[in-house]
Design a protein around this motif. Structure first.
Motif, PDB file in Angstrom:
ATOM      1  N   ASN A 104       0.830  -1.209   0.000  1.00 15.44           N
ATOM      2  CA  ASN A 104       0.000   0.000   0.000  1.00 15.44           C
ATOM      3  C   ASN A 104       0.863   1.257   0.000  1.00 15.44           C
ATOM      4  O   ASN A 104       0.547   2.241  -0.689  1.00 15.44           O
ATOM      5  N   LYS A 105       1.956   1.240   0.768  1.00 17.54           N
ATOM      6  CA  LYS A 105       2.838   2.400   0.786  1.00 17.54           C
ATOM      7  C   LYS A 105       3.461   2.637  -0.589  1.00 17.54           C
ATOM      8  O   LYS A 105       3.615   3.779  -1.021  1.00 17.54           O
ATOM      9  N   ARG A 106       3.816   1.553  -1.274  1.00 13.47           N
ATOM     10  CA  ARG A 106       4.397   1.705  -2.611  1.00 13.47           C
ATOM     11  C   ARG A 106       3.352   2.265  -3.582  1.00 13.47           C
ATOM     12  O   ARG A 106       3.667   3.084  -4.461  1.00 13.47           O
ATOM     13  N   LYS A 107       2.096   1.855  -3.419  1.00 10.54           N
ATOM     14  CA  LYS A 107       1.030   2.374  -4.271  1.00 10.54           C
ATOM     15  C   LYS A 107       0.867   3.878  -4.073  1.00 10.54           C
ATOM     16  O   LYS A 107       0.703   4.637  -5.046  1.00 10.54           O
ATOM     17  N   ILE A 108       0.932   4.334  -2.822  1.00 10.68           N
ATOM     18  CA  ILE A 108       0.809   5.765  -2.528  1.00 10.68           C
ATOM     19  C   ILE A 108       2.008   6.519  -3.095  1.00 10.68           C
ATOM     20  O   ILE A 108       1.873   7.610  -3.668  1.00 10.68           O
ATOM     21  N   LEU A 109       3.209   5.935  -2.949  1.00 15.72           N
ATOM     22  CA  LEU A 109       4.400   6.573  -3.501  1.00 15.72           C
ATOM     23  C   LEU A 109       4.313   6.673  -5.020  1.00 15.72           C
ATOM     24  O   LEU A 109       4.732   7.678  -5.620  1.00 15.72           O
ATOM     25  N   ASP A 110       3.768   5.658  -5.663  1.00 13.79           N
ATOM     26  CA  ASP A 110       3.650   5.681  -7.129  1.00 13.79           C
ATOM     27  C   ASP A 110       2.768   6.843  -7.592  1.00 13.79           C
ATOM     28  O   ASP A 110       3.035   7.458  -8.630  1.00 13.79           O
ATOM     29  N   THR A 111       1.695   7.134  -6.845  1.00 15.21           N
ATOM     30  CA  THR A 111       0.863   8.289  -7.224  1.00 15.21           C
ATOM     31  C   THR A 111       1.651   9.582  -7.087  1.00 15.21           C
ATOM     32  O   THR A 111       1.489  10.502  -7.904  1.00 15.21           O
ATOM     33  N   LEU A 112       2.500   9.661  -6.058  1.00 17.92           N
ATOM     34  CA  LEU A 112       3.326  10.857  -5.886  1.00 17.92           C
ATOM     35  C   LEU A 112       4.357  10.966  -7.013  1.00 17.92           C
ATOM     36  O   LEU A 112       4.618  12.066  -7.527  1.00 17.92           O
ATOM     37  N   ILE A 113       4.941   9.829  -7.407  1.00 22.98           N
ATOM     38  CA  ILE A 113       5.890   9.829  -8.524  1.00 22.98           C
ATOM     39  C   ILE A 113       5.199  10.282  -9.811  1.00 22.98           C
ATOM     40  O   ILE A 113       5.735  11.095 -10.573  1.00 22.98           O
ATOM     41  N   ASP A 114       3.989   9.758 -10.052  1.00 25.18           N
ATOM     42  CA  ASP A 114       3.250  10.146 -11.260  1.00 25.18           C
ATOM     43  C   ASP A 114       2.974  11.646 -11.273  1.00 25.18           C
ATOM     44  O   ASP A 114       3.084  12.303 -12.324  1.00 25.18           O
ATOM     45  N   ASP A 115       2.593  12.199 -10.119  1.00 25.13           N
ATOM     46  CA  ASP A 115       2.349  13.645 -10.048  1.00 25.13           C
ATOM     47  C   ASP A 115       3.620  14.429 -10.375  1.00 25.13           C
ATOM     48  O   ASP A 115       3.586  15.435 -11.106  1.00 25.13           O
ATOM     49  N   ARG A 116       4.743  13.968  -9.821  1.00 26.34           N
ATOM     50  CA  ARG A 116       6.002  14.670 -10.075  1.00 26.34           C
ATOM     51  C   ARG A 116       6.410  14.551 -11.546  1.00 26.34           C
ATOM     52  O   ARG A 116       6.942  15.499 -12.134  1.00 26.34           O
ATOM     53  N   LEU A 117       6.148  13.404 -12.148  1.00 28.50           N
ATOM     54  CA  LEU A 117       6.444  13.224 -13.570  1.00 28.50           C
ATOM     55  C   LEU A 117       5.634  14.202 -14.420  1.00 28.50           C
ATOM     56  O   LEU A 117       6.128  14.747 -15.420  1.00 28.50           O
ATOM     57  N   MET A 118       4.371  14.416 -14.042  1.00 29.98           N
ATOM     58  CA  MET A 118       3.544  15.348 -14.793  1.00 29.98           C
ATOM     59  C   MET A 118       4.053  16.781 -14.636  1.00 29.98           C
ATOM     60  O   MET A 118       3.986  17.584 -15.578  1.00 29.98           O
TER      61      MET A 118
END
Length: 655
Positions: A104-118
């Protein structure tokens, strides 16, 4: 000797070695060797230079790549936001252990990574968010509006009440970042469309009708053939995960149940005193059906927060008085009283004295249908509506005696429950590693539960709050008593874990019988599938009816089925509609496992929906749904594709 050393260090080999040593100093600098660096990022994003988008990720070209770190503070902020949201959504069913899992923590981090990529993508493409777009987005936020329009005073007041307080400039920067994160994905999603041809085809498929013949095969006879030791060993090894004992705990607990406490003795003097109090509160015995909206104010709230709550209550009162206003809807959307919010603020019938002083005084001074507010109480600000008034006649002491006695006994039982619970908690906190001394001192009994898993057990082990506490790391590791857990009105328990068994593999000797049963069941399943395959093969040669007749089986027909047909079963209908249409004059047949038994079926006819019967409104709704779904798929595909242009490193040990 010195001459020899000089000769050895002045040749071309020495010059080449010296040149190689200069390279790392040129890239890293002497400080890299003189100081240590501690990385704190949870994710690192490496981006190739804009002028060389295809730059390889190899040394020394990697030094041309731009590095973007997601630090621990940003990740913790996102994690805490997700935790609060999930707690609010799931309530008592919130599972802290599941939330804290690495997945679950990795899933939350992935959303943060996606936001930063955008963000990086928008900057790379020189996309900016104008001040007008930021102002428009802020103006649409309901909390900043008064009477449906943006209000500058309210905007500044609410920002100042944040923790920590925010300035308009910092909030606008946050909104700008959010718009930049969402700009490209949202525009991609909004760009999706559905052509008329695609829509017509989809409607024909969704409204399709099918005629099907099917055969339900009987379950094969139970497998009784021999199972060898080698087969047992092989099955156990291949399916080891199926033979694990789940994690369990066993508890000791002490409960305080107010319903089991002896009711206090009530004398006539107390009854007469209570009767006089009732008369003083409501001489006529009037009752009022009351609804309210509560805007809660914390005891330690600042003056700004108090004023904001009062302003919101006043606004809601004005809205409730407006012609045609729905008080219940306003309460459901705005009230902070969790007990009455879902009921539209309905508090039921109240007698005089049934609510805190200012609320009570206001409610019993109002006329039927009147709305009054804001009214201040210890809980915050109220908007009150009197729905009905029931005129009463004062009852005599003898008529009310039983009710008065019951009320006094209930009050005495509540007081005894609270006192006993308080004493128990105090005693347990003095010696938290055992419940026995505290229970013995107060005349209570220490009880134990059988071992149970995370899915629960009998008695108190079925309560979600007890389960969460029992499987918390603190209680399992420390062996100390829990805080009091309320499992019902006037019903509290304190628990302590006395045994904990982690999930573990069971030895073959212990599960041998289960392994043998699994092998027999697998053989029986394969026999059933073989029988279905044999019937299907025969049917493909001469038709289902002839093949079934030869096998002594009955054929059933299901005509004019649609996708939502309940018969013969939802599973069967789904299988029927997953079967492709017949092509090249070949029969379209299939098999499916339905409820533990196999079914072989034949598609006899297919008829498209008559899209001429579909209304314009239905077409519009379907177009919007499909466009939205297609847009979300395109948005997800864009984000996934964007990841391919960056090198992303995650520090798993820092999650």
């Amino acid at each position: 000797m010195l001459q020899k050393l000089r000769e050895k260090t002045s040749g071309w080999i020495a010059t080449a070695i010296l040149g190689l040593l200069i390279v790392p100093f040129a890239f890293f600098g002497m400080e890299s060797y003189m100081s240590q660096r501690v990385d704190t990022y949870v994710a690192r994003i490496a981006q190739p230079p804009s002028w060389w988008a295809s730059a390889p990720r190899v040394w020394p070209i990697t030094y041309l790549w731009k590095i973007e770190d997601i630090d621990a503070a940003a990740y913790k902020e996102r994690l805490e936001t997700a935790r609060m949201r999930m707690r609010a959504q799931q309530g008592e069913s919130y599972d802290a252990k599941a939330f804290e899992s690495v997945e679950n923590k990795r899933k939350i981090l992935d959303t943060l990574i996606d936001d930063r990529l955008m963000q990086l993508a928008t900057k790379r493409d020189n996309i900016v968010i104008s001040d007008a777009q930021v102002a428009e987005a802020i103006g649409k936020i309901p909390d900043f509006q008064v009477d449906g329009a943006f209000n500058t005073d309210r905007y500044q007041m609410l920002l100042s009440t944040q923790n920590p307080p925010m300035t308009p400039r910092s909030f606008e920067a946050k909104v700008r970042d959010g718009l930049m994160d969402d700009l490209i994905p949202s525009r991609i999603a909004q760009s999706a469309f559905v052509t008329d041809t695609e829509l017509d085809r989809l409607m024909r498929l969704l409204g399709e009708h099918r005629d099907v013949s099917y055969v339900n095969l009987p379950a094969p006879a139970a497998d009784t053939s021999e199972v060898t030791q080698a087969q047992i060993d092989a099955w156990y090894k291949a399916h080891a995960a199926q033979f694990h004992a789940p994690e369990t705990v066993r508890l000791e607990y002490v409960e305080v149940d107010g319903s089991k406490l002896a009711p206090p003795v009530v004398d006539d003097a107390a009854l007469h005193k209570k009767y006089q109090e009732q008369i003083a509160k409501s001489p006529s015995g009037d009752k009022r059906e009351v609804s309210h909206i509560l805007i809660a104010v914390a005891a330690n709230a600042s003056d700004t927060e108090k004023k904001a709550a009062e302003a919101k209550a006043r606004q809601l009162a004005d809205m409730a008085r407006a012609p045609g206003a729905d008080f219940a809807a306003l309460a459901k959307a705005n009230s902070d009283d969790s007990g009455s919010k879902a009921k539209g603020g309905d508090l039921g019938w109240l007698s005089k004295g049934g609510m805190p002083g200012t609320f009570d005084d206001a409610a019993f001074a109002m006329q039927q249908g009147e709305i009054r507010g804001p009214v201040k109480s210890d809980f915050g600000w109220h908007v009150i509506k009197v729905n009905q008034i029931q005129q009463g006649v004062q009852r005599s002491f003898e008529d009310m005696r039983a009710d008065l006695e019951k009320e006094l006994q209930q009050g005495g039982r509540e007081q005894a429950f609270n006192e006993l619970t308080g004493k128990l908690v105090d005693a347990v906190y003095k010696n938290p590693t055992s419940l026995e001394p505290a229970a013995k001192a107060l005349g209570l009994t220490v009880q134990t539960t059988p071992a149970f898993t995370r899915t629960g057990g009998p008695g108190i082990a079925a309560d979600p709050k007890v389960l969460r506490a029992a499987f918390s790391d603190n209680l399992m590791q420390d062996g100390t008593a829990s805080d009091p857990i309320e499992i019902g009105p006037e019903h509290t328990v304190l628990i302590r874990v006395i045994a904990h068994e982690p999930e573990r593999a069971l030895p073959l000797a212990q599960v041998r019988d289960a392994v043998v049963q699994a092998i027999h069941a697998d053989r029986q399943r394969k026999a059933a599938e073989s029988a279905a395959d044999a019937l299907l093969k025969a049917a493909q040669g001469k038709g289902l009816a002839a093949a079934a007749q030869a096998a002594g089986l009955a054929v059933a027909d299901a005509n004019d089925l649609v996708r939502r047909s309940p018969l013969p079963s939802a599973q069967a209908v789904e299988a029927f509609f997953n079967l492709p249409r017949a092509r090249d004059n070949k029969l379209s047949m299939g098999k499916a496992l339905i409820g533990g038994s196999y079914m072989v079926f034949e598609l006899r006819a297919v008829r498209d929906a008559d899209i001429g019967q579909v209304s314009a409104q239905e077409r519009t709704q379907l177009r919007q749904q499909v466009s939205q779904s297609t847009g979300m798929q395109a948005q997800d595909a864009f984000v996934r594709a964007a990841r391919a242009h960056y090198d992303i490193k995650v520090a798993e040990d820092r999650l």
